[in-house]
Design a protein around this motif. Sequence first.
Motif, PDB file in Angstrom:
ATOM      1  N   ASP A  12      -6.421  -0.525  -3.664  1.00 19.88           N
ATOM      2  CA  ASP A  12      -6.341  -0.060  -5.068  1.00 19.88           C
ATOM      3  C   ASP A  12      -5.993  -1.005  -5.699  1.00 19.88           C
ATOM      4  O   ASP A  12      -5.595  -0.230  -7.035  1.00 19.88           O
ATOM      5  N   TYR A  13      -6.401  -2.321  -5.567  1.00 21.85           N
ATOM      6  CA  TYR A  13      -5.221  -3.367  -5.961  1.00 21.85           C
ATOM      7  C   TYR A  13      -6.224  -3.684  -7.046  1.00 21.85           C
ATOM      8  O   TYR A  13      -7.928  -4.657  -6.701  1.00 21.85           O
ATOM      9  N   ASP A  62       3.197   2.226  -2.180  1.00 17.02           N
ATOM     10  CA  ASP A  62       3.383   2.043  -3.718  1.00 17.02           C
ATOM     11  C   ASP A  62       5.623   0.756  -3.180  1.00 17.02           C
ATOM     12  O   ASP A  62       6.212   1.094  -4.006  1.00 17.02           O
ATOM     13  N   ASN A  83       0.918  -1.012  -0.492  1.00 14.27           N
ATOM     14  CA  ASN A  83       0.326   0.249   0.085  1.00 14.27           C
ATOM     15  C   ASN A  83       0.569   1.488  -0.393  1.00 14.27           C
ATOM     16  O   ASN A  83      -0.005   2.050   0.005  1.00 14.27           O
ATOM     17  N   LYS A 127      -2.484  -3.332  -9.792  1.00 16.34           N
ATOM     18  CA  LYS A 127      -2.789  -2.012  -9.975  1.00 16.34           C
ATOM     19  C   LYS A 127      -3.848  -1.376 -10.134  1.00 16.34           C
ATOM     20  O   LYS A 127      -3.836  -1.732 -11.554  1.00 16.34           O
ATOM     21  N   LYS A 128      -5.377  -0.677  -9.769  1.00 16.10           N
ATOM     22  CA  LYS A 128      -6.141  -0.748 -10.782  1.00 16.10           C
ATOM     23  C   LYS A 128      -6.175   0.420 -11.524  1.00 16.10           C
ATOM     24  O   LYS A 128      -6.550   0.479 -13.145  1.00 16.10           O
ATOM     25  N   LYS A 129      -5.831   1.126 -11.842  1.00 14.37           N
ATOM     26  CA  LYS A 129      -4.796   2.068 -12.622  1.00 14.37           C
ATOM     27  C   LYS A 129      -4.191   1.851 -13.847  1.00 14.37           C
ATOM     28  O   LYS A 129      -4.556   2.342 -14.480  1.00 14.37           O
TER      29      LYS A 129
END
Length: 211
Positions: free
Chosen positions: A108-109, A66, A64, A207-209
């Motif tokens: 975020d994943y 990075d 979380n 990562k979702k982005k």
Amino acid sequence: MSFEGIAKSRGAVAFYDFDQSIITPNLNFVLGRQVEFPRGYVRIESDNVTTNGCCFGLCMTLMNGDFDFRRLEPLLKTNEGIGQVRGYQFIQKVGVALDVLLRNCLPDYDVPKYGKAGKSFLKFKSYVKWKKSCCFYIKVYCNEDLTHAICMQREGERYSIFDPNVGFWTFNGAKVKEILGCLDDLTNYMDYGGVGKFRRFILRITKKKDI
């Protein structure tokens, strides 16, 4: 030979020592302010969610953050960092399915339901090579009652691995066969069960982005 030497013989270009046993004594209590005389701080013993270690919580905290190991060590010296690790360990104790657990801890994943399992990390070569920007949650079944969490990040040709019992090390341009061979070396070196004795599990998360 130290494990740092083993990792570098496989092509690791950087290695930083870490041992979760250094911080686990700080995770089982909190300091509370005493309002009555004499004023000051008192030690309040907490629950025992980290009695058997905090490898899962440390991996979640790093992922979380990075996957920045340089930020992890100073964070663990703060109440915020200690709270994060304890929180993840507490969530793990609830006993939900692994994919649900990781979704709760890593919002975020994108976390798939299934990963890969086998007797050697070398079995996961194609799975690890499939996506160039991702992380991996790794679970080692040391025996029938004990598991150990490790995590790995891939960014292009750069792979970074974190084992809370050993340290953080990085490969840059090494062959995937050497990287996964290093994980097998790790299980032997740390006596996690050894290749062929117990299952190894790996789950690729993104990562979702980046999807």
